[in-house]
Enzyme design. Structure first.
Site, PDB file in Angstrom:
ATOM      1  N   ASP A   1      12.656 -75.293   2.402  1.00 48.01           N
ATOM      2  CA  ASP A   1      12.988 -74.437   1.261  1.00 48.01           C
ATOM      3  C   ASP A   1      14.250 -73.628   1.545  1.00 48.01           C
ATOM      4  O   ASP A   1      14.473 -73.199   2.684  1.00 48.01           O
ATOM      5  CB  ASP A   1      11.854 -73.453   0.988  1.00 48.01           C
ATOM      6  CG  ASP A   1      10.588 -74.111   0.482  1.00 48.01           C
ATOM      7  OD1 ASP A   1      10.392 -75.314   0.724  1.00 48.01           O
ATOM      8  OD2 ASP A   1       9.786 -73.416  -0.161  1.00 48.01           O
TER       9      ASP A   1
ATOM     10  N   GLY B   1      15.652 -80.104   1.479  1.00 51.49           N
ATOM     11  CA  GLY B   1      14.597 -81.080   1.301  1.00 51.49           C
ATOM     12  C   GLY B   1      13.392 -80.583   0.543  1.00 51.49           C
ATOM     13  O   GLY B   1      12.409 -81.316   0.395  1.00 51.49           O
ATOM     14  N   ASP B   2      13.429 -79.340   0.055  1.00 50.45           N
ATOM     15  CA  ASP B   2      12.313 -78.798  -0.721  1.00 50.45           C
ATOM     16  C   ASP B   2      12.893 -77.837  -1.762  1.00 50.45           C
ATOM     17  O   ASP B   2      14.078 -77.902  -2.068  1.00 50.45           O
ATOM     18  CB  ASP B   2      11.295 -78.120   0.199  1.00 50.45           C
ATOM     19  CG  ASP B   2       9.869 -78.218  -0.339  1.00 50.45           C
ATOM     20  OD1 ASP B   2       9.662 -77.833  -1.511  1.00 50.45           O
ATOM     21  OD2 ASP B   2       8.965 -78.671   0.382  1.00 50.45           O
ATOM     22  N   ASP B   3      12.073 -76.916  -2.299  1.00 47.26           N
ATOM     23  CA  ASP B   3      12.531 -76.046  -3.378  1.00 47.26           C
ATOM     24  C   ASP B   3      13.781 -75.269  -2.978  1.00 47.26           C
ATOM     25  O   ASP B   3      13.884 -74.764  -1.852  1.00 47.26           O
ATOM     26  CB  ASP B   3      11.429 -75.056  -3.750  1.00 47.26           C
ATOM     27  CG  ASP B   3      10.161 -75.738  -4.244  1.00 47.26           C
ATOM     28  OD1 ASP B   3      10.203 -76.953  -4.510  1.00 47.26           O
ATOM     29  OD2 ASP B   3       9.131 -75.049  -4.361  1.00 47.26           O
TER      30      ASP B   3
ATOM     31  N   SER C   1      17.676 -81.128  -4.819  1.00 45.32           N
ATOM     32  CA  SER C   1      16.474 -81.183  -3.995  1.00 45.32           C
ATOM     33  C   SER C   1      15.558 -82.269  -4.532  1.00 45.32           C
ATOM     34  O   SER C   1      15.494 -82.491  -5.743  1.00 45.32           O
ATOM     35  CB  SER C   1      15.741 -79.843  -4.030  1.00 45.32           C
ATOM     36  OG  SER C   1      14.402 -79.977  -3.597  1.00 45.32           O
TER      37      SER C   1
END
Length: 455
Positions: free
Chosen positions: A242, A262-264, A295
């Site tokens: 994140d 790779g996330d939010d 993302s």
């Protein structure tokens, strides 16, 4: 710690659907900014502090050769700042070079300043990484039971702290941690790159953060936090990296930044199930403005850990590309808490799997002791002025049967599908609210109630 909440500003842009209108709005914005002298900003909640007293990491044996481990140098320099207690605080200067280091804690009234070309790089000696207690609002490590690894740069119980510079870099070298996560060999929850706990008057600006082992910037139980002009980078497939996660914090300003992880990109949180309910610390007064990024998961999200409650979140002028979900609001049975008074406006998204998702059955539980009767309530969600292209699915809004979502208001939203594929559509259940000028046309649960004055 008492929090004084920010009042959301009223957005001036009215729609995205034709280039002429965009041009008019752009010109008007420039004119308004010229009159005001600067862009609309919330960063004034923590003025940037100038420090007369300055020391360098090299004064304490720091070596920027990319091989020497500088953990001792950073800790001794910060110990000196803590005990010098200079009037106005002290600036710790990191000159150009690559400074390999383990984790270290900051102190109050200090600035960590990274010169252009300066890189603070985490060691990959995971076996000797310090362990700290889990957060009380989570009851355990977020990934593994028990303790968690200390962040690379940490602050606890601090005030008046700045991390800034000339776009120097903080590199977590997270691949070794990502591989442990993928292989199932993690003993404890991975470390964040930067975490402040129970702190206030924090500024993070003009730095690059990359390859975090876990979440990048995590202010938790904090107040008066400004994160501005930062670049946050991690590979598209890096797990749980994140960008910025304000957690049980108030008066947080996140602006003018690029995040590709790779996330939010940004996720607002406030504790996990029975632990978050018991700790009872909400997130409130969060402003997120002028963020760009990509993302595989969400652009802007609230949740799913919202047991302490989340309210008064204001989001505007967001540009998202190659993203899983544009706007994601999520909670679950057993969370308790609330999500209310959320305003999102002026969002552009392109090549997105799902435009808008508001869900009541998302996210896991810390253990089997959560209360299935602890239902969250979600109300007062306003999303407007959204323009999307290559959106595979327009939206999904799914409340809880025994706790329907209320006051969900959508307006001026145009989400175009992928050329050659079936037109994007909406799916809704257990929700009431209103909709106006939404394309493709929204589900009947919202479309039939706009005249009722809910919005």
């Amino acid at each position: 710690m008492k929090c004084h909440f920010l009042s959301p500003e009223i957005t001036r842009m009215v729609r995205f659907n034709v280039s002429v209108v965009l041009a008019i709005v752009a010109v008007a914005s420039v004119m308004l900014e010229g009159v005001a002298g600067s862009m609309v900003t919330c960063s004034g909640i923590v003025p940037m502090r100038y420090r007369n007293d300055k020391i360098s990491i090299t004064d304490f044996g720091g070596v920027g050769d990319g091989r020497t481990v500088n953990t001792k140098a950073f800790r001794e320099a910060i110990y000196r700042i803590q005990h010098l207690r200079r009037r106005g605080g002290t600036l710790l200067y990191v000159p150009p070079g690559v400074y390999l280091t383990g984790s270290f804690s900051l102190t109050s009234h200090m600035t960590l300043y990274l010169a252009r070309g300066a890189i603070i790089k985490a060691t990959q000696d995971t076996w000797n990484w310090p362990l700290i207690a889990p957060l009380p609002s989570y009851g355990r490590g977020r990934e593994r039971p028990g303790r968690r690894y200390m962040s690379l740069i940490q602050g606890y119980g601090l005030r008046d702290v700045v991390i800034t510079g000339e776009n120097g870099t903080i590199d977590g070298q997270g691949e070794v941690w990502w591989n442990m996560w993928r292989q199932g060999t993690l003993r404890y929850t991975r470390p964040h790159l930067v975490e402040f706990m129970d702190s206030r008057s924090i500024v993070i600006s003009n730095v690059v953060l990359k390859n975090s082992p876990f979440w990048n910037i995590h202010p938790v139980y904090c107040s008066n936090v400004v994160i501005r002009y930062v670049t946050i980078l991690a590979p598209y497939d890096s797990p749980n990296t994140d960008g910025i996660d304000p957690d049980s914090s108030c008066n947080v300003c996140i602006e003018d930044s690029h995040i590709s992880v790779g996330d939010d990109l940004v996720s607002v949180k406030s504790g996990w199930d029975e632990y978050g309910i018991r700790y009872g610390r909400r997130s409130s007064g969060i402003t997120i403005r002028r963020i760009t990024g990509s993302s595989p998961f969400a652009g802007i999200s609230v949740g799913s850990e919202t047991s302490g409650g989340v309210d008064n979140v204001f989001v505007e002028n967001i540009n998202l590309y190659d993203t899983g979900i544009g706007i994601h609001i999520k909670t679950n049975i057993g969370r308790g808490g609330f999500i209310k008074d959320i305003t999102v406006s002026n969002v552009y998204m392109e090549n997105v799997r799902k435009g808008i998702r508001i869900m009541g059955n998302v996210g896991d539980h810390p253990d089997d002791y959560y209360n299935p009767n602890a239902l969250p309530y979600v109300k007062g969600i306003r999303i407007k002025d959204v323009w999307g292209v290559k959106v595979q699915e327009a939206g999904l809004i799914q409340g809880l049967k025994n706790a329907p979502f209320t006051g969900i208001c959508l307006s001026n939203i145009y989400l175009h599908g992928v050329p050659g594929q079936r037109r994007a559509a909406w799916t809704c259940s257990d929700v009431t609210g209103a909709a106006l000028e939404v394309s493709p046309w929204v589900c009947s649960e919202l479309a039939s109630t706009y005249q009722s004055g809910i919005c």
